[in-house]
Motif scaffolding. Structure first.
Motif, PDB file in Angstrom:
ATOM      1  N   THR A 118      40.414  42.777  34.609  1.00  0.00           N
ATOM      2  CA  THR A 118      41.535  42.585  33.691  1.00  0.00           C
ATOM      3  C   THR A 118      42.513  41.546  34.233  1.00  0.00           C
ATOM      4  O   THR A 118      43.088  40.768  33.476  1.00  0.00           O
ATOM      5  CB  THR A 118      42.274  43.923  33.484  1.00  0.00           C
ATOM      6  OG1 THR A 118      41.318  44.936  33.215  1.00  0.00           O
ATOM      7  CG2 THR A 118      43.226  43.828  32.307  1.00  0.00           C
ATOM      8  N   GLY A 119      42.677  41.508  35.565  1.00  0.00           N
ATOM      9  CA  GLY A 119      43.624  40.580  36.157  1.00  0.00           C
ATOM     10  C   GLY A 119      43.349  39.139  35.802  1.00  0.00           C
ATOM     11  O   GLY A 119      44.206  38.440  35.275  1.00  0.00           O
ATOM     12  N   VAL A 120      42.124  38.685  36.043  1.00  0.00           N
ATOM     13  CA  VAL A 120      41.828  37.273  35.820  1.00  0.00           C
ATOM     14  C   VAL A 120      41.558  36.981  34.349  1.00  0.00           C
ATOM     15  O   VAL A 120      41.888  35.913  33.837  1.00  0.00           O
ATOM     16  CB  VAL A 120      40.650  36.816  36.711  1.00  0.00           C
ATOM     17  CG1 VAL A 120      39.342  37.434  36.283  1.00  0.00           C
ATOM     18  CG2 VAL A 120      40.555  35.299  36.750  1.00  0.00           C
ATOM     19  N   PHE A 121      40.976  37.928  33.613  1.00  0.00           N
ATOM     20  CA  PHE A 121      40.610  37.657  32.228  1.00  0.00           C
ATOM     21  C   PHE A 121      41.745  37.894  31.232  1.00  0.00           C
ATOM     22  O   PHE A 121      41.691  37.409  30.117  1.00  0.00           O
ATOM     23  CB  PHE A 121      39.394  38.504  31.825  1.00  0.00           C
ATOM     24  CG  PHE A 121      38.104  37.991  32.385  1.00  0.00           C
ATOM     25  CD1 PHE A 121      37.448  36.929  31.792  1.00  0.00           C
ATOM     26  CD2 PHE A 121      37.556  38.557  33.517  1.00  0.00           C
ATOM     27  CE1 PHE A 121      36.259  36.441  32.305  1.00  0.00           C
ATOM     28  CE2 PHE A 121      36.362  38.084  34.048  1.00  0.00           C
ATOM     29  CZ  PHE A 121      35.712  37.022  33.442  1.00  0.00           C
ATOM     30  N   VAL A 122      42.758  38.670  31.610  1.00  0.00           N
ATOM     31  CA  VAL A 122      43.833  38.983  30.672  1.00  0.00           C
ATOM     32  C   VAL A 122      45.207  38.650  31.231  1.00  0.00           C
ATOM     33  O   VAL A 122      46.011  37.964  30.598  1.00  0.00           O
ATOM     34  CB  VAL A 122      43.793  40.470  30.256  1.00  0.00           C
ATOM     35  CG1 VAL A 122      44.958  40.799  29.338  1.00  0.00           C
ATOM     36  CG2 VAL A 122      42.473  40.792  29.560  1.00  0.00           C
ATOM     37  N   SER A 123      45.524  39.129  32.444  1.00  0.00           N
ATOM     38  CA  SER A 123      46.913  39.064  32.907  1.00  0.00           C
ATOM     39  C   SER A 123      47.398  37.652  33.168  1.00  0.00           C
ATOM     40  O   SER A 123      48.596  37.388  33.088  1.00  0.00           O
ATOM     41  CB  SER A 123      47.098  39.918  34.168  1.00  0.00           C
ATOM     42  OG  SER A 123      46.459  39.313  35.270  1.00  0.00           O
ATOM     43  N   ILE A 124      46.508  36.710  33.490  1.00  0.00           N
ATOM     44  CA  ILE A 124      46.951  35.326  33.662  1.00  0.00           C
ATOM     45  C   ILE A 124      47.552  34.810  32.352  1.00  0.00           C
ATOM     46  O   ILE A 124      48.567  34.108  32.343  1.00  0.00           O
ATOM     47  CB  ILE A 124      45.791  34.430  34.145  1.00  0.00           C
ATOM     48  CG1 ILE A 124      45.524  34.698  35.632  1.00  0.00           C
ATOM     49  CG2 ILE A 124      46.094  32.958  33.927  1.00  0.00           C
ATOM     50  CD1 ILE A 124      44.375  33.922  36.224  1.00  0.00           C
ATOM     51  N   GLY A 125      46.951  35.191  31.224  1.00  0.00           N
ATOM     52  CA  GLY A 125      47.503  34.799  29.927  1.00  0.00           C
ATOM     53  C   GLY A 125      48.849  35.443  29.654  1.00  0.00           C
ATOM     54  O   GLY A 125      49.782  34.790  29.162  1.00  0.00           O
TER      55      GLY A 125
ATOM     56  N   ALA B  38      55.288  40.262  39.448  1.00  0.00           N
ATOM     57  CA  ALA B  38      55.028  41.705  39.436  1.00  0.00           C
ATOM     58  C   ALA B  38      53.770  42.017  38.641  1.00  0.00           C
ATOM     59  O   ALA B  38      52.952  42.845  39.043  1.00  0.00           O
ATOM     60  CB  ALA B  38      56.231  42.448  38.842  1.00  0.00           C
ATOM     61  N   LEU B  39      53.589  41.326  37.509  1.00  0.00           N
ATOM     62  CA  LEU B  39      52.398  41.548  36.698  1.00  0.00           C
ATOM     63  C   LEU B  39      51.145  41.027  37.403  1.00  0.00           C
ATOM     64  O   LEU B  39      50.087  41.650  37.357  1.00  0.00           O
ATOM     65  CB  LEU B  39      52.547  40.878  35.332  1.00  0.00           C
ATOM     66  CG  LEU B  39      53.715  41.352  34.455  1.00  0.00           C
ATOM     67  CD1 LEU B  39      53.648  40.679  33.089  1.00  0.00           C
ATOM     68  CD2 LEU B  39      53.696  42.865  34.287  1.00  0.00           C
ATOM     69  N   MET B  40      51.265  39.880  38.055  1.00  0.00           N
ATOM     70  CA  MET B  40      50.101  39.322  38.750  1.00  0.00           C
ATOM     71  C   MET B  40      49.745  40.130  39.991  1.00  0.00           C
ATOM     72  O   MET B  40      48.585  40.174  40.387  1.00  0.00           O
ATOM     73  CB  MET B  40      50.359  37.863  39.129  1.00  0.00           C
ATOM     74  CG  MET B  40      50.313  36.885  37.951  1.00  0.00           C
ATOM     75  SD  MET B  40      48.851  37.064  36.890  1.00  0.00           S
ATOM     76  CE  MET B  40      47.509  36.913  38.063  1.00  0.00           C
ATOM     77  N   PHE B  41      50.743  40.789  40.604  1.00  0.00           N
ATOM     78  CA  PHE B  41      50.439  41.645  41.743  1.00  0.00           C
ATOM     79  C   PHE B  41      49.410  42.704  41.363  1.00  0.00           C
ATOM     80  O   PHE B  41      48.491  43.010  42.120  1.00  0.00           O
ATOM     81  CB  PHE B  41      51.707  42.322  42.265  1.00  0.00           C
ATOM     82  CG  PHE B  41      51.441  43.404  43.263  1.00  0.00           C
ATOM     83  CD1 PHE B  41      51.115  43.097  44.568  1.00  0.00           C
ATOM     84  CD2 PHE B  41      51.489  44.748  42.891  1.00  0.00           C
ATOM     85  CE1 PHE B  41      50.842  44.099  45.489  1.00  0.00           C
ATOM     86  CE2 PHE B  41      51.222  45.747  43.801  1.00  0.00           C
ATOM     87  CZ  PHE B  41      50.894  45.426  45.111  1.00  0.00           C
ATOM     88  N   VAL B  42      49.563  43.261  40.157  1.00  0.00           N
ATOM     89  CA  VAL B  42      48.626  44.297  39.702  1.00  0.00           C
ATOM     90  C   VAL B  42      47.206  43.754  39.653  1.00  0.00           C
ATOM     91  O   VAL B  42      46.240  44.478  39.870  1.00  0.00           O
ATOM     92  CB  VAL B  42      49.035  44.840  38.314  1.00  0.00           C
ATOM     93  CG1 VAL B  42      48.163  46.015  37.913  1.00  0.00           C
ATOM     94  CG2 VAL B  42      50.487  45.254  38.310  1.00  0.00           C
ATOM     95  N   ALA B  43      47.085  42.464  39.378  1.00  0.00           N
ATOM     96  CA  ALA B  43      45.759  41.853  39.291  1.00  0.00           C
ATOM     97  C   ALA B  43      45.034  41.832  40.632  1.00  0.00           C
ATOM     98  O   ALA B  43      43.835  41.580  40.675  1.00  0.00           O
ATOM     99  CB  ALA B  43      45.887  40.427  38.749  1.00  0.00           C
ATOM    100  N   TYR B  44      45.750  42.096  41.723  1.00  0.00           N
ATOM    101  CA  TYR B  44      45.130  42.131  43.054  1.00  0.00           C
ATOM    102  C   TYR B  44      44.863  43.544  43.559  1.00  0.00           C
ATOM    103  O   TYR B  44      44.208  43.716  44.581  1.00  0.00           O
ATOM    104  CB  TYR B  44      46.047  41.436  44.077  1.00  0.00           C
ATOM    105  CG  TYR B  44      46.169  39.951  43.937  1.00  0.00           C
ATOM    106  CD1 TYR B  44      45.225  39.103  44.495  1.00  0.00           C
ATOM    107  CD2 TYR B  44      47.244  39.385  43.260  1.00  0.00           C
ATOM    108  CE1 TYR B  44      45.344  37.714  44.381  1.00  0.00           C
ATOM    109  CE2 TYR B  44      47.378  38.010  43.140  1.00  0.00           C
ATOM    110  CZ  TYR B  44      46.420  37.185  43.698  1.00  0.00           C
ATOM    111  OH  TYR B  44      46.544  35.824  43.574  1.00  0.00           O
TER     112      TYR B  44
END
Length: 428
Positions: free
Chosen positions: A30-37, A200-206
């Motif tokens: 979800t991090g790379v496919f959604v949260s970057i957007g 903060a949102l991108m942190f979740v992606a890790y």
């Protein structure tokens, strides 16, 4: 002769390579496919900086998780570290936050998988919930079969996902070379607060690297295996995310990535690939998204069941959840309960309680991780003490940059959980 009554332990079957792939399977989804957007819509081109900030915070947390897991290699992650190095209240809060956030994340991954699969085959969106439920059932059965088969399934999933992302980078590079400078400038189009919100949102992606720590009981030579796997996993992920964000924005611009997030059956990277390479390129990205969501779902069921196993051992959850199957390869009741909880959330059809809520609760979870790492003695410590302080401060700081209603509800859930914990301890 003394007789110990320690509970039966899971078999140690994971090496560095396997543990790294488990981490990648949890992170690259979800991090790379959604949260970057999502983050691009908040911070503009400076989302690239947000990706880097998220990576720095995640690296501090990963190193502290690694040294804790290396010294206390049992299932449960920060739930166990809170109990051992802090207080029962801290331990319970960590476990509670993990369960709340990641169960919703797993349901979101299942629904995301179904949406992308329907996009490939061209079926109606009415099939999203049934297909998501089927995915939960299949992944639950794989996890029930034990860590070895879960590792094999995860290896296949991660391989397909990474190949699709490599393809995305290659097809976007020529367009980025042509128009990237225009799309990436001005770099700062929003306030510093927006960049911190995006961080903060991108942190979740890790945060999938936490799966490596929660499976410490199943790692061979955990004091060597877990830190190495954490460092390799986070380094690869940071490089991948920064590259994807840079070439994605460089090729199609921030607006294309951010506007596509709200569409029912589209992913930002899929839309970008369609814009650059047509429908065939979009299909490759959709396949990668499908496998990524399955990887996230598989690894979340693994991680959640191990935390529930640990909570059952301490009676913070019903004791039967601590039972292992006959082969001692899976906590079967914990896996079944986790699968059932995820399925219930899938039935809602829309688990948008979401990325921001997950960000707050996961940041609190890792703040406790870092705090616990500060209690390690000199012989246990693998990294300088300042790594723990930086991780602790940055987690607390970023947690309150999400929307105010999100952190207020999150604090309310923490209080509710602590009331339950106090009552349970009073009557036990």
């Amino acid at each position: 002769m003394s007789v110990t009554n320690s509970p039966p332990q899971l078999q140690r079957e994971l090496g560095v390579f396997g543990a790294t792939l488990m981490g990648l399977g949890s992170i690259v989804g979800t991090g790379v496919f959604v949260s970057i957007g999502i983050a691009a819509g908040i911070a503009g081109p400076a989302v690239i900086l947000a990706v880097a900030i998220g990576a720095i915070v995640a690296t501090c947390n990963g190193l502290n998780s690694a040294q804790l897991a290396a010294n206390h290699a049992v299932s449960g992650g920060t739930y166990e570290y809170g109990y051992k190095y802090l207080t029962p209240a801290f331990g319970f809060t960590a476990g509670w936050m993990f369960l709340v956030a990641k169960t919703a994340s797993a349901a979101t991954a299942a629904l995301g998988f179904a949406g992308y699969l329907l996009n490939i085959v061209g079926l109606s969106a009415n099939w999203v919930v049934p297909i998501a439920l089927l995915a939960v059932v299949i992944m639950t059965l794989i996890v029930l079969s034990g860590i070895r088969r879960s590792h094999v399934a995860n290896t296949v999933i991660v391989s397909v996902t990474l190949l699709s992302l490599g393809f995305f980078i290659l097809i976007c590079l020529p367009r980025t070379a042509e128009v990237g400078l225009d799309n990436l400038t001005p770099f700062f189009t929003s306030s510093p607060g927006a960049v911190l919100h995006a961080s903060a949102l991108m942190f979740v992606a890790y945060t999938g690297y936490g799966r490596i720590a929660t499976m410490g009981e199943e790692a061979r030579s955990p004091r060597q295996t877990i830190p190495k796997a954490m460092i390799v996993c986070l380094t690869l992920t940071m490089l991948l995310y920064i590259t994807v964000a840079t070439v994605g924005i460089g090729a199609v611009g921030v607006d294309v990535l951010s506007d596509s997030v709200g569409q029912t059956k589209a992913a930002p990277l899929e839309v970008a690939a369609r814009s650059v390479g047509g429908s065939s390129a979009a299909l490759v990205l959709a396949i990668g998204a499908v496998t990524a969501m399955l990887g996230v779902l598989l690894n979340l069921i693994l991680g959640l069941s191990r935390v529930l196993l640990a909570m059952g051992r301490r009676s913070d959850a019903p004791r039967f959840l601590a039972r292992l199957n006959r082969q001692q390869t899976a906590p079967h009741w914990a896996v079944i309960v986790v699968g059932g909880a995820i399925a219930l959330l899938v039935l809602l059809g829309n688990v948008k309680t979401t990325w921001s809520f997950s960000a707050f609760s996961v940041l609190i979870y890792y703040a406790i991780t870092n705090l616990a790492s500060l209690r390690l003695n000199a012989s246990e410590r693998l990294y300088p003490v300042w790594v723990g302080w930086v991780g602790f401060a940055s987690c607390l700081f970023l947690a309150f940059w999400v929307e105010s209603v999100i952190w207020q509800v999150g604090l309310g859930l923490i209080v509710a959980g602590l009331i339950w914990h106090k009552i349970r301890r009073a009557v036990s």
